[in-house]
Scaffold this motif. Structure first.
Motif, short mmCIF file in Angstrom:
data_model
loop_
_atom_site.label_atom_id
_atom_site.label_comp_id
_atom_site.label_asym_id
_atom_site.label_seq_id
_atom_site.Cartn_x
_atom_site.Cartn_y
_atom_site.Cartn_z
N GLU A 130 60.36 12.86 -19.36
CA GLU A 130 59.04 12.96 -20.00
C GLU A 130 58.69 11.61 -20.59
O GLU A 130 59.50 11.02 -21.33
CB GLU A 130 58.97 14.02 -21.11
N GLY A 132 56.30 9.77 -23.21
CA GLY A 132 55.42 10.08 -24.35
C GLY A 132 55.81 11.40 -25.00
O GLY A 132 55.03 12.34 -25.07
N ASP A 155 59.44 7.26 -25.47
CA ASP A 155 58.23 7.09 -26.29
C ASP A 155 58.19 5.66 -26.78
O ASP A 155 59.24 5.02 -26.97
CB ASP A 155 58.19 8.05 -27.49
N ASN A 183 57.72 1.20 -23.13
CA ASN A 183 56.42 1.39 -22.54
C ASN A 183 56.54 2.12 -21.20
O ASN A 183 57.16 1.60 -20.27
CB ASN A 183 55.78 0.01 -22.35
N LEU A 184 55.98 3.32 -21.12
CA LEU A 184 55.97 4.12 -19.88
C LEU A 184 57.36 4.17 -19.24
O LEU A 184 58.30 4.60 -19.88
CB LEU A 184 54.89 3.59 -18.92
N ASN A 200 52.21 13.83 -21.18
CA ASN A 200 50.93 14.10 -21.85
C ASN A 200 50.64 12.81 -22.61
O ASN A 200 50.96 12.68 -23.78
CB ASN A 200 51.08 15.29 -22.79
N ALA A 224 48.89 7.90 -30.21
CA ALA A 224 49.18 9.14 -29.46
C ALA A 224 47.91 9.68 -28.82
O ALA A 224 47.97 10.63 -28.03
CB ALA A 224 49.76 10.19 -30.40
C1 SAM Z 1 49.42 12.78 -26.64
S1 SAM Z 1 50.96 12.40 -27.39
C2 SAM Z 1 51.99 13.64 -26.64
C3 SAM Z 1 53.14 14.08 -27.48
C4 SAM Z 1 53.89 15.31 -26.92
N1 SAM Z 1 54.42 15.06 -25.60
C5 SAM Z 1 52.96 16.51 -26.86
O1 SAM Z 1 52.52 16.86 -25.76
O2 SAM Z 1 52.66 17.09 -27.91
C6 SAM Z 1 51.36 10.92 -26.53
C7 SAM Z 1 52.69 10.25 -26.89
O3 SAM Z 1 52.81 9.08 -26.05
C8 SAM Z 1 53.34 8.02 -26.78
N2 SAM Z 1 52.92 6.77 -26.13
C9 SAM Z 1 51.75 6.10 -26.29
N3 SAM Z 1 51.72 5.00 -25.51
C10 SAM Z 1 52.90 5.00 -24.84
C11 SAM Z 1 53.45 4.12 -23.88
N4 SAM Z 1 52.79 3.04 -23.45
N5 SAM Z 1 54.69 4.38 -23.40
C12 SAM Z 1 55.38 5.48 -23.83
N6 SAM Z 1 54.90 6.34 -24.73
C13 SAM Z 1 53.66 6.12 -25.23
C14 SAM Z 1 52.80 8.21 -28.18
O4 SAM Z 1 53.61 7.55 -29.13
C15 SAM Z 1 52.80 9.74 -28.31
O5 SAM Z 1 54.00 10.19 -28.89
#
Ligand code: SAM
Length: 296
Positions: A130, A132, A155, A183-184, A200, A224
């Motif tokens: 997963e 994020g 994350d 990042n991703l 998500n 987020a």
């Molecule tokens: C919309 S939230 C989703 C959280 C959880 N999965 C949910 O569905 O409730 C998006 C998550 O992606 C993370 N995020 C944002 N940019 C990101 C990136 N470039 N790489 C990885 N994670 C990232 C944020 O920190 C956040 O925790």
């Protein structure tokens, strides 16, 4: 609540008063907010509130509840005040470092479980990612449903990963999830080894974000939510990168905002790497998840 009262407030009286007060102040979901916060202040369930409607509040309980009322009136989401949110019938710890899990995100979990039902004849997956994770709601729900899968959760936020880790321990799946910050897919070694990839990601377009209610915009983490000018700044590169990590026949499922599903499905088509591209509606009928399979 300012006037001096002869008698202590009962549960029912204070619920009625608070609901009216929240309505006057424009607080969203006034009745539910009042019930959840009062139950939390008293250490009771919401059902208990009605079973004990005549019970008077002690001065300590009243003081605790008043503090919650003030916080909610200032826009703070109920889940940050109580520190809990239910998702997939599991209780998750939430803090302001993580997005509060939304009911529509259960569609993302269900979209993966659907393709793995025995009657589909699909292979039992062993590896999942997963991107994020936030509170960990999605990866933990999936880890509980699919006990044979080993997961990686990524994350960009260290504080979010700490909350996700705690939730994984709480739900007994910590041993099957490896957490990475970055990042991703950058923190992962390249090469196709995943059966499942879910995300998500932040997908709110900037103009929409500007207009979000205060409860969300001023309290939930911006990183987020905000997905750039059209909301697709992160989804697009993930669609491009995922085939490099998915095994042939592996599944990608992405949550999207209302109105984004057709575009995301089109990116998948254009990449030429996916088959069985489908848009899956949430409980309101809004296309909420785009799911596809990496070609064999
Ligand atoms: C919309 S939230 C989703 C959280 C959880 N999965 C949910 O569905 O409730 C998006 C998550 O992606 C993370 N995020 C944002 N940019 C990101 C990136 N470039 N790489 C990885 N994670 C990232 C944020 O920190 C956040 O925790």
């Amino acid at each position: 609540m300012g006037e001096t009262r002869q008698h202590p407030w009962t549960i029912l009286e204070i619920l009625r008063w608070t609901t009216g007060h929240f309505q006057e102040k424009g607080v969203s979901e006034p009745r539910t907010s009042a019930e959840v916060l009062l139950a939390h202040a008293l250490g009771l369930s919401r059902l208990d509130l009605y079973l004990r409607h005549d019970q008077p509040l002690t001065p300590e309980e009243l003081a605790r509840f008043k503090a919650f009322i003030l916080r909610r009136r200032a826009g703070e989401p109920v889940a940050y005040i109580t520190g809990h949110k239910e998702f997939w019938s599991l209780d998750f710890k939430v803090t302001p470092a993580v997005l509060i899990p939304r009911p529509e995100t259960e569609t993302l979990v269900a979209s993966i479980l659907d393709v793995l039902k025995p009657e589909t004849g699909n292979q039992k997956p062993k590896t999942g990612l997963e991107v994020g994770v936030g509170s960990g709601a999605v990866i933990i729900a999936l880890a509980r449903e699919l006990p044979q899968v080993r997961w990686v959760g990524v994350d960009i936020s260290g504080p979010a990963l700490a909350v996700a880790r705690e939730n994984a321990v709480r739900h007994g799946v910590a041993g099957r999830i490896h957490w990475l910050r970055g990042n991703l897919v950058a923190p992962l070694k390249s090469g196709p080894r995943l059966h499942l990839l879910v995300a998500n990601l932040p997908y709110v377009p900037r103009p929409v974000w500007e207009e979000l209610p205060k409860d969300i915009k001023e309290f939930e983490p911006r990183e987020a939510l905000l997905g750039g000018a059209d909301g697709l700044d992160l989804i697009k590169p993930l669609v491009q990168a995922a085939p490099g990590f998915l095994l042939p026949g592996g599944w990608l499922a992405l949550e999207v905002a209302e109105g984004q599903a057709a575009k995301v499905a089109a990116f998948m088509e254009q990449s030429g790497a996916y088959e069985q591209i489908e848009k899956i509606p949430d409980y309101l009928g809004i296309p909420r998840v785009v799911r596809a399979r990496r070609g064999e």
